[in-house]
Design a protein around this motif. Structure first.
Motif, PDB file in Angstrom:
ATOM      1  N   SER A  75       0.843  -1.206   0.000  1.00 39.99           N
ATOM      2  CA  SER A  75       0.000   0.000   0.000  1.00 39.99           C
ATOM      3  C   SER A  75       0.876   1.254   0.000  1.00 39.99           C
ATOM      4  N   SER A  76       1.993   1.213   0.749  1.00 39.56           N
ATOM      5  CA  SER A  76       2.893   2.369   0.760  1.00 39.56           C
ATOM      6  C   SER A  76       3.445   2.656  -0.627  1.00 39.56           C
ATOM      7  N   ILE A  77       3.907   1.586  -1.275  1.00 43.34           N
ATOM      8  CA  ILE A  77       4.515   1.771  -2.599  1.00 43.34           C
ATOM      9  C   ILE A  77       3.483   2.271  -3.591  1.00 43.34           C
ATOM     10  N   ILE A  78       2.273   1.709  -3.501  1.00 40.07           N
ATOM     11  CA  ILE A  78       1.231   2.133  -4.451  1.00 40.07           C
ATOM     12  C   ILE A  78       0.875   3.599  -4.225  1.00 40.07           C
ATOM     13  N   ILE A  79       0.687   3.969  -2.948  1.00 41.47           N
ATOM     14  CA  ILE A  79       0.337   5.369  -2.660  1.00 41.47           C
ATOM     15  C   ILE A  79       1.446   6.304  -3.153  1.00 41.47           C
ATOM     16  N   SER A  80       2.703   5.974  -2.807  1.00 38.12           N
ATOM     17  CA  SER A  80       3.798   6.868  -3.182  1.00 38.12           C
ATOM     18  C   SER A  80       4.013   6.912  -4.691  1.00 38.12           C
ATOM     19  N   SER A  81       3.833   5.768  -5.342  1.00 39.41           N
ATOM     20  CA  SER A  81       3.973   5.759  -6.799  1.00 39.41           C
ATOM     21  C   SER A  81       2.888   6.604  -7.444  1.00 39.41           C
ATOM     22  N   ALA A  82       1.672   6.494  -6.913  1.00 35.84           N
ATOM     23  CA  ALA A  82       0.576   7.302  -7.461  1.00 35.84           C
ATOM     24  C   ALA A  82       0.886   8.777  -7.278  1.00 35.84           C
ATOM     25  N   ALA A 147      -2.991  14.912  -0.300  1.00 39.56           N
ATOM     26  CA  ALA A 147      -2.222  15.631   0.724  1.00 39.56           C
ATOM     27  C   ALA A 147      -0.720  15.487   0.462  1.00 39.56           C
ATOM     28  N   HIS A 148      -0.275  14.275   0.128  1.00 32.65           N
ATOM     29  CA  HIS A 148       1.141  14.070  -0.201  1.00 32.65           C
ATOM     30  C   HIS A 148       1.550  14.898  -1.410  1.00 32.65           C
ATOM     31  N   LEU A 149       0.611  14.979  -2.350  1.00 31.72           N
ATOM     32  CA  LEU A 149       0.889  15.718  -3.585  1.00 31.72           C
ATOM     33  C   LEU A 149       1.233  17.179  -3.289  1.00 31.72           C
ATOM     34  N   ILE A 150       0.544  17.742  -2.294  1.00 30.70           N
ATOM     35  CA  ILE A 150       0.803  19.141  -1.930  1.00 30.70           C
ATOM     36  C   ILE A 150       2.274  19.316  -1.568  1.00 30.70           C
ATOM     37  N   CYS A 151       2.845  18.331  -0.876  1.00 24.43           N
ATOM     38  CA  CYS A 151       4.250  18.444  -0.454  1.00 24.43           C
ATOM     39  C   CYS A 151       5.225  18.095  -1.569  1.00 24.43           C
ATOM     40  N   SER A 152       4.847  17.177  -2.448  1.00 26.80           N
ATOM     41  CA  SER A 152       5.837  16.719  -3.427  1.00 26.80           C
ATOM     42  C   SER A 152       5.794  17.525  -4.733  1.00 26.80           C
ATOM     43  N   LEU A 153       4.662  18.174  -5.001  1.00 27.15           N
ATOM     44  CA  LEU A 153       4.561  18.937  -6.254  1.00 27.15           C
ATOM     45  C   LEU A 153       5.643  20.018  -6.411  1.00 27.15           C
ATOM     46  N   PRO A 154       5.934  20.788  -5.356  1.00 25.45           N
ATOM     47  CA  PRO A 154       6.951  21.832  -5.543  1.00 25.45           C
ATOM     48  C   PRO A 154       8.260  21.278  -6.095  1.00 25.45           C
ATOM     49  N   VAL A 208       9.469  11.928  -0.992  1.00 26.53           N
ATOM     50  CA  VAL A 208       8.753  12.877  -0.130  1.00 26.53           C
ATOM     51  C   VAL A 208       7.470  12.238   0.374  1.00 26.53           C
ATOM     52  N   SER A 209       6.775  11.555  -0.516  1.00 26.06           N
ATOM     53  CA  SER A 209       5.524  10.911  -0.132  1.00 26.06           C
ATOM     54  C   SER A 209       5.780   9.728   0.801  1.00 26.06           C
ATOM     55  N   PHE A 210       6.797   8.926   0.476  1.00 21.74           N
ATOM     56  CA  PHE A 210       7.059   7.701   1.224  1.00 21.74           C
ATOM     57  C   PHE A 210       7.424   8.009   2.671  1.00 21.74           C
ATOM     58  N   SER A 211       8.080   9.136   2.881  1.00 24.39           N
ATOM     59  CA  SER A 211       8.518   9.431   4.245  1.00 24.39           C
ATOM     60  C   SER A 211       7.586  10.392   4.970  1.00 24.39           C
ATOM     61  N   GLN A 212       6.432  10.655   4.395  1.00 27.89           N
ATOM     62  CA  GLN A 212       5.493  11.588   5.011  1.00 27.89           C
ATOM     63  C   GLN A 212       4.775  10.942   6.196  1.00 27.89           C
ATOM     64  N   VAL A 224      -5.676   4.815   6.798  1.00 29.10           N
ATOM     65  CA  VAL A 224      -4.736   4.575   5.704  1.00 29.10           C
ATOM     66  C   VAL A 224      -3.373   4.341   6.324  1.00 29.10           C
ATOM     67  N   LYS A 225      -2.909   3.093   6.230  1.00 25.40           N
ATOM     68  CA  LYS A 225      -1.641   2.756   6.873  1.00 25.40           C
ATOM     69  C   LYS A 225      -0.519   2.743   5.845  1.00 25.40           C
ATOM     70  N   THR A 226       0.522   3.504   6.140  1.00 28.92           N
ATOM     71  CA  THR A 226       1.721   3.398   5.312  1.00 28.92           C
ATOM     72  C   THR A 226       2.853   2.920   6.204  1.00 28.92           C
ATOM     73  N   PHE A 227       3.944   2.611   5.575  1.00 30.73           N
ATOM     74  CA  PHE A 227       5.094   2.084   6.277  1.00 30.73           C
ATOM     75  C   PHE A 227       5.573   3.051   7.362  1.00 30.73           C
ATOM     76  N   THR A 228       5.594   4.325   7.035  1.00 32.35           N
ATOM     77  CA  THR A 228       6.066   5.336   7.979  1.00 32.35           C
ATOM     78  C   THR A 228       5.187   5.386   9.216  1.00 32.35           C
ATOM     79  N   ILE A 229       3.873   5.270   8.992  1.00 33.20           N
ATOM     80  CA  ILE A 229       2.920   5.321  10.112  1.00 33.20           C
ATOM     81  C   ILE A 229       3.230   4.221  11.129  1.00 33.20           C
TER      82      ILE A 229
END
Lengths: 278, 324
Positions: A75-82, A147-154, A208-212, A224-229
């Motif tokens: 799920s982490s990889i899919i979310i971050s890849s998306a 939400a991740h997109l907001i941080c990684s887009l810049p 950026v997304s993976f470590s959020q 929504v559980k990611t590896f970082t959580i």
């Protein structure tokens, strides 16, 4: 005689680069090495330089939960890849608009795209959460991705702006007069040349997304559980060996994912022998 | 194909680049757009090709209005000054690009690429990478790629400006040859008057976004409509003769040894040619002749001489000549 000072300069320069190199290696390798040791350590008290007691408890614990963890990674990889994919797609378009076109309010748009660089996530997270609750995006994967997109887009926009500026509109103009439509000109000429930059932007956005942590927790609401959580609580509780085992896995996965991206990008531009800035 | 431009105006923001420009090019003609840099030549080419939207006015290709028609549907191909070869493709792939876009069969693409490479004297360069090629070779690839697009109108935007003189002349010949062999209509943008005079059927001299004169090389050289045009193509003497002014090119004046009212002021020997400045009662005039003529004449500064205006060569300014 005359050669001597030159040699001295050369030697000194080598020494400086050597020192810098060694410092880099230490800064990266040392923590990783310590982390590796910690994964099999039970007790490592100050001031000893070497752990007193080793055990495989942490690794055992993690491998016993391997099924849960595999799901978590997936799920982490899919979310971050998306996130990375969207970031690159939106970033490419934004960069084109900002670099190749003139329009009113251009300065403002540029400012807004890099604003998340200046404002920490913790500051705007509350606003994002309230908005997402209203929109029904809270506790959903889509919400977390946005939400991740907001941080990684810049990062995506900045990198792709440089790439787009370097390629420019010249080659597309040429493609147009040779019979290509606007779309063909972009996909056949600009895109293959941009691949290296796109890869950088993709990896940057991915990491950026993976470590959020904070945003994922707030917007994902624990649903929504990611590896970082899962990893961060171990770090905070001082359960070092388990935290380190997670960190090592985190590192391995990131490296593996980047290697795969690079392979894909390579294959994509295999026939094209990309020569950037030409 | 024919091209007609009617009252074309193009502006970038507040700056007007083209002013009410009119131009008529017949099928199969070789036209040069001549002028200093910044006079609007490149802008005109881009407007013809559809890369710039015309402000007002019309571009007609074969009588069909082109306003709002996309660049790829106009059949006009530009070879730019900076060549713009695609760096991620080999020479062969660059040339095949327009055919790939059109969906031409692979086999035919290959044939055409090798035929075109032959035409530009680069046989066997299919797999060469762009950055492994010299300037002259890149020019040839750019030309071949333009031809692969099957242009109805070939627009060349100073494509030889980066080359040394010998290569430049060679490329000029090549373009002229390709123009003939492929029955193209060609517009060459240049700031080199020799190149324009040598290759063109007609020359349009541009300045400040306007066309000053549009005529055959002979006419534009012999009968310039004003001093600006006259001086663009070389030096000119303006001789007062009674009430009227006669314009004479330095090569059309002949110095004759017998005479009293003129005196040689200065002689500059330049090998193949020589310049002689002569003081006359009507003012200073400049004569040019071949180096060997000067030797045959055997004159020195201070000598009294006469001046003869060659038969049929002295001319009045081309007032009332048709401008376009």
């Amino acid at each position: 005689m005359r050669e001597e000072p030159e040699k001295a300069v050369k030697k000194r320069r080598f020494m400086i680069t050597d020192i810098i190199l060694i410092m880099f290696v230490l800064a990266i390798i040392l923590p990783v090495a310590v982390m590796l040791v910690w994964t099999v350590t039970e007790r490592w008290a100050w001031p000893d330089l070497w752990p007193q007691v080793f055990s495989l408890r942490a690794l055992d614990g993690i491998f016993q939960r391997s099924e849960v963890l595999t799901k978590l990674f997936a799920s982490s990889i899919i979310i971050s890849s998306a996130v990375a994919l969207l970031s690159v797609a939106i970033g490419t378009m934004t960069a084109r608009a900002l670099v190749l076109y003139e329009f009113p309010g251009k300065g403002l748009v540029y400012f807004l795209t890099v604003l998340p660089f200046m404002v920490p996530a913790t500051v705007f997270a509350m606003g994002v959460q309230i908005t997402f609750i209203k929109l029904g995006l809270n506790n959903t994967v889509a919400g977390v991705v946005i939400a991740h997109l907001i941080c990684s887009l810049p990062y995506g926009v900045r990198l792709l702006m440089d790439g787009t500026a370097a390629v420019g509109a010249r080659l597309e103009e040429q493609a147009r007069v040779l019979g290509a439509s606007a779309g063909q000109a972009f996909f056949r000429v600009t895109l293959p040349i941009l691949i290296p930059v796109i890869l950088s932007a993709f990896c940057m956005s991915y990491i950026v997304s993976f470590s959020q942590y904070f945003l994922t927790l707030l917007i994902g609401g624990g649903q929504v559980k990611t590896f970082t959580i899962v990893m961060v609580p171990y770090l905070q509780s001082g359960d070092r060996n388990i935290a380190c085992a997670y960190s090592v896995i985190f590192l391995c996965i990131t490296l593996a994912v980047f290697a795969i991206f690079e392979k894909i990008a390579d294959r994509w531009s295999r026939n094209t022998d990309t020569a950037f800035y030409t | 194909m024919s091209l007609r431009i009617e009252n074309l105006n193009v502006a970038f923001g507040e700056t007007k680049v083209l002013h009410d420009l009119c131009l008529d090019i017949a099928d199969g003609e070789f036209i040069s757009l001549l002028g200093a840099s910044g006079c609007g030549k490149s802008t005109l080419l881009k407007s013809i090709a559809g890369l710039l939207e015309a402000g007002t006015g019309k571009v007609l290709i074969d009588g069909k209005e082109m306003n709002g028609i996309q660049p790829q549907k106009r059949g006009t191909v530009i070879v730019f000054q900076d060549l713009r070869l695609f760096p991620h493709m080999t020479a062969g792939k660059n040339i095949a690009f327009p055919m790939r876009i059109r969906g031409v069969q692979k086999e035919r693409q290959k044939e055409t690429v090798s035929r075109l490479l032959g035409q530009v004297q680069l046989t066997g360069y299919e797999d060469r990478k762009i950055r492994e090629m010299s300037g002259g070779q890149m020019q040839r690839v750019a030309l071949a790629r333009a031809l692969a697009a099957d242009p109805r109108l070939l627009l060349l935007d100073e494509p030889f400006s980066g080359l040394d003189e010998r290569l430049r002349a060679e490329m000029g010949e090549l373009v002229r040859k390709l123009h003939r062999e492929n029955r193209l209509t060609t517009v060459l943008v240049t700031h080199d008057k020799q190149e324009a005079l040598k290759f063109s059927d007609r020359i349009a001299l541009m300045s400040g976004g306007r066309i000053l004169q549009y005529d055959t090389p002979r006419n534009i050289f012999r009968h310039p409509i004003n001093r600006e045009v006259a001086e663009y193509f070389g030096r000119m003497n303006y001789i007062r003769d009674g009430g009227k002014e006669i314009w004479v090119r330095p090569f059309d004046l002949r110095i004759i040894p017998s005479g009293e009212d003129c005196r040689v002021k200065d002689i500059v020997f330049m090998g193949e040619t020589a310049e002689v400045t002569v003081d006359t009662p009507g003012g200073e005039v400049l004569c040019m002749m071949t180096g060997s003529d000067l030797e045959a004449l055997g004159i020195a500064p201070g000598d009294p001489v006469g001046i003869e205006i060659g038969r049929k060569t002295g001319m009045a300014p081309a007032e009332g000549r048709e401008k376009m």
